[in-house]
Design an enzyme around this catalytic site. Structure first.
Site, mmCIF file in Angstrom:
data_model
loop_
_atom_site.group_PDB
_atom_site.id
_atom_site.type_symbol
_atom_site.label_atom_id
_atom_site.label_comp_id
_atom_site.label_asym_id
_atom_site.label_seq_id
_atom_site.Cartn_x
_atom_site.Cartn_y
_atom_site.Cartn_z
ATOM 1 N N ASP A 176 -14.327 -0.399 69.287
ATOM 2 C CA ASP A 176 -15.501 -1.096 69.817
ATOM 3 C C ASP A 176 -15.702 -2.370 69.005
ATOM 4 O O ASP A 176 -15.082 -2.552 67.945
ATOM 5 C CB ASP A 176 -16.749 -0.199 69.736
ATOM 6 C CG ASP A 176 -17.995 -0.842 70.348
ATOM 7 O OD1 ASP A 176 -17.856 -1.631 71.298
ATOM 8 O OD2 ASP A 176 -19.112 -0.551 69.877
ATOM 9 N N SER A 177 -16.593 -3.227 69.473
ATOM 10 C CA SER A 177 -16.926 -4.426 68.709
ATOM 11 C C SER A 177 -17.759 -4.080 67.482
ATOM 12 O O SER A 177 -17.705 -4.774 66.469
ATOM 13 C CB SER A 177 -17.694 -5.415 69.594
ATOM 14 O OG SER A 177 -18.914 -4.831 70.033
ATOM 15 N N CYS B 141 -16.122 0.678 74.596
ATOM 16 C CA CYS B 141 -16.910 -0.541 74.773
ATOM 17 C C CYS B 141 -16.818 -0.924 76.235
ATOM 18 O O CYS B 141 -15.714 -1.139 76.753
ATOM 19 C CB CYS B 141 -16.342 -1.649 73.880
ATOM 20 S SG CYS B 141 -17.044 -3.290 74.174
ATOM 21 N N GLU C 104 -27.442 -1.690 66.241
ATOM 22 C CA GLU C 104 -26.805 -1.926 64.943
ATOM 23 C C GLU C 104 -27.832 -1.810 63.814
ATOM 24 O O GLU C 104 -27.570 -1.205 62.765
ATOM 25 C CB GLU C 104 -26.144 -3.308 64.923
ATOM 26 C CG GLU C 104 -24.999 -3.492 65.914
ATOM 27 C CD GLU C 104 -23.638 -3.089 65.365
ATOM 28 O OE1 GLU C 104 -23.442 -3.166 64.141
ATOM 29 O OE2 GLU C 104 -22.770 -2.698 66.171
#
Length: 267
Positions: free
Chosen positions: A13-14, A77, A155
């Protein structure tokens, strides 16, 4: 082909969004070795162009597969999957599982026949979403909204930072304030970051909403593709790999450990 028991599952994923896919996958396959790779140097993907993602994701996954020799790769993602999944599958000689918006389950669940797709800006504009909507939600009003701020909220939550409830309210308002939004009863969380802040979205909702996402379905798909393969006798420590290691990544260590990721390294 015989697969070594030590061959890991690779999740990509990013950022930390793919943890919403890793969680149910670890529950389904508790002894699976895991490498979780986050493109922290390229984060976030949702505000990048299709061309940037189409070039970056296959190249990174090629490096990861060469280094870790996984039995299977998961693009955890939605943005990367809707843009680069076919290119990654063409480039790699292992099974690759993508993550696509849960539009089919939402269409089955919605009683009002109005549901929302809440994702990144890049995901909600993809033709892939148009095709899924035409195939499974043709009799529905499907509203779309992209929120980069909600990605950052997830995040921040995993770093243990204070959260601004206005971010979740604004993300939902982007759907509810559209024509027909007052009848919306279901929301597709079309970014893997968003299930991590589902509690915040529920608290912010101004009307009854059900949230759907693909984590459990992806876990079942991984289990199906690896059935009959050998696994270690007990769960080995999971490894988190980042394209850039800095202080913001270091602050994720407690949250990563909750997902069994106790080792961290740079790609």
């Amino acid at each position: 082909m015989k697969v070594a028991s030590s061959a890991p599952l690779l999740f990509f994923d990013s950022g930390v969004g793919g943890l919403s896919i890793l969680g149910p996958s670890r529950a389904a396959l508790p002894n699976a070795p895991v490498v979780y790779a986050a493109d922290s140097a390229g984060f976030p993907y949702g505000t990048k162009s299709e061309a940037e993602i189409a070039a970056r994701v296959p190249a990174l996954l090629g490096r990861l597969v060469e280094r870790f020799r996984p039995r299977l790769a998961v693009i955890a993602c939605n943005t990367a999957s809707t843009i680069a999944l076919s290119a990654v599958r063409a480039a790699l000689d292992i099974p690759v599982v993508g993550t696509v918006p849960a539009i089919k389950p939402a269409a089955l669940l919605s009683k009002s026949r109005v549901f929302g797709v809440l994702g990144t800006d890049a995901t909600v504009r993809q033709p892939y979403v148009d095709r899924l909507t035409a195939e499974f939600g043709a009799d529905c009003t499907v509203l779309r909204h992209g929120s980069a701020a909600l990605v950052q909220l997830a995040e921040s939550k995993l770093r243990g930072e204070a959260l601004d409830p206005k971010i979740a309210r604004d993300a939902l308002a982007g759907l509810i304030d559209q024509s027909g939004g007052d009848r919306m009863d279901t929301v597709v969380l079309a970014c893997t970051h968003f299930p991590l802040v589902e509690a915040e979205l529920m608290a912010a909702a101004s009307q009854p909403l059900k949230f759907v996402h693909g984590g459990d379905g992806i876990a079942r798909r991984i289990a199906y593709l690896t059935q009959g393969q050998n696994w270690p006798a007990s769960s080995p420590p999971g490894k988190a790999v980042f394209t850039r290691l800095d202080n913001s990544v270091a602050s994720l260590a407690p949250a990563l450990a909750e997902f069994g990721l106790t080792q961290m390294e740079a790609l």
